[in-house]
Design an enzyme around this catalytic site. Sequence first.
Site, short mmCIF file in Angstrom:
data_model
loop_
_atom_site.label_atom_id
_atom_site.label_comp_id
_atom_site.label_asym_id
_atom_site.label_seq_id
_atom_site.Cartn_x
_atom_site.Cartn_y
_atom_site.Cartn_z
CG HIS A 61 9.17 48.94 62.52
ND1 HIS A 61 8.87 49.63 61.37
CD2 HIS A 61 10.36 48.31 62.27
CE1 HIS A 61 9.81 49.44 60.47
NE2 HIS A 61 10.74 48.64 60.99
CB CYS A 81 14.26 48.60 63.24
SG CYS A 81 13.87 48.01 61.59
C1 11C Z 1 12.63 46.89 57.42
N1 11C Z 1 13.70 46.02 59.40
O1 11C Z 1 11.80 47.47 58.12
C2 11C Z 1 13.93 46.38 58.03
C3 11C Z 1 14.98 47.44 57.85
O2 11C Z 1 18.45 44.35 58.86
O3 11C Z 1 18.74 46.36 59.52
C4 11C Z 1 16.29 47.14 58.52
C5 11C Z 1 17.00 45.95 57.96
C6 11C Z 1 18.15 45.54 58.84
O4 11C Z 1 12.48 46.69 56.23
#
Ligand code: 11C
Length: 334
Positions: free
Chosen positions: A242, A129
């Site tokens: 995010h 993401c």
């Molecule tokens: C998080 N980005 O916010 C991560 C979740 O490799 O798809 C997704 C983890 C991934 O912790």
Amino acid sequence: MSCVVAVVGATGVVGREMLRTLELRRFPATEVRVLASARSAGSRVPFRGGELEIQVARAEAFDGVDIALFSAGAAASRELAPLAAARGAVVIDNSSAWRADPDCPLVVPEVNMDAAKNRPKGIIANPNCSTIQMVVALGPLHAAARLKHVVVSTYQAASGKGHAAMDELITQTRELAAGAEPTASVFPGSLAGNLLMDWKPGSLPDWSEEELKMVHETRKILGDAEIGVTPTTVRVPVVTSHSEAVHAQFHRPMTAAEARELLRNAPGVRLFDEPYAPGKHPQPRAATGTDDVFVGRVRDDLAVPGALNLWIVADNLRKGAALNAVQIAERLVG
Ligand code: 11C
């Protein structure tokens, strides 16, 4: 024409968002199968005004499936994605299992959809993401002036870690408000009233796995192994969406005015173009539940001529995961 879609990991936070996204976008599926581990078999998830019953994700469940959207974690993807692909499904996998594999394209449709044509394993990887929202915004700037170095600090929401993490943040926030010390079992401490770096260690000393994903995935999607990426990933007490503060340097100087012009018409981008004023910037609460990558605070750098600073916000469950996967599927069937 028949189009059978399987959603693997359908009980998870991203799996449910995939179902919602298929429904909202009226994806032309003639059948949707919801698959998960044996633990969830028999439970039901809402879809198109009714409910679908979860079946066990095993090889035979993929018979007749055209598109398999996976969000069941890397271990399940490593085991099941090749089995689904061998039965003729195109797998779009949201885990990290296949992202670095040179035989699996890593795709953000607004940036590199063409890469999806070459998929010898029948598996297309959906990026992390935090990478997706950054490359949607930086892709058009890279195409115009070639990125040289990106310094990014992330402000990542609890939902990136799933349902239990979202619940824990809410519980911790209540505990904190009541004057108690927040309890933690999903996070390594209190996220309420705090910031955490809660990802696993990466393959290089002193770097988290999340940070190294941003380095490697950005280079692969933008097709330029020389881009320097310097990330610091941070978990913040926000439930969903995010945010990222990005400093970008280019091989030829880029001005904020040129960048705004490019971003105004860029696919998937909602540009916040007003002059700076308190509160007039992309915010996670506003981005949540929307499809766009919000980009604002586009500024010429004060110290590095020809470099820019941007503030990028997107719903991590939607464009950061489910929507990106469904958009890939739409283009495959479209
Ligand atoms: C998080 N980005 O916010 C991560 C979740 O490799 O798809 C997704 C983890 C991934 O912790």
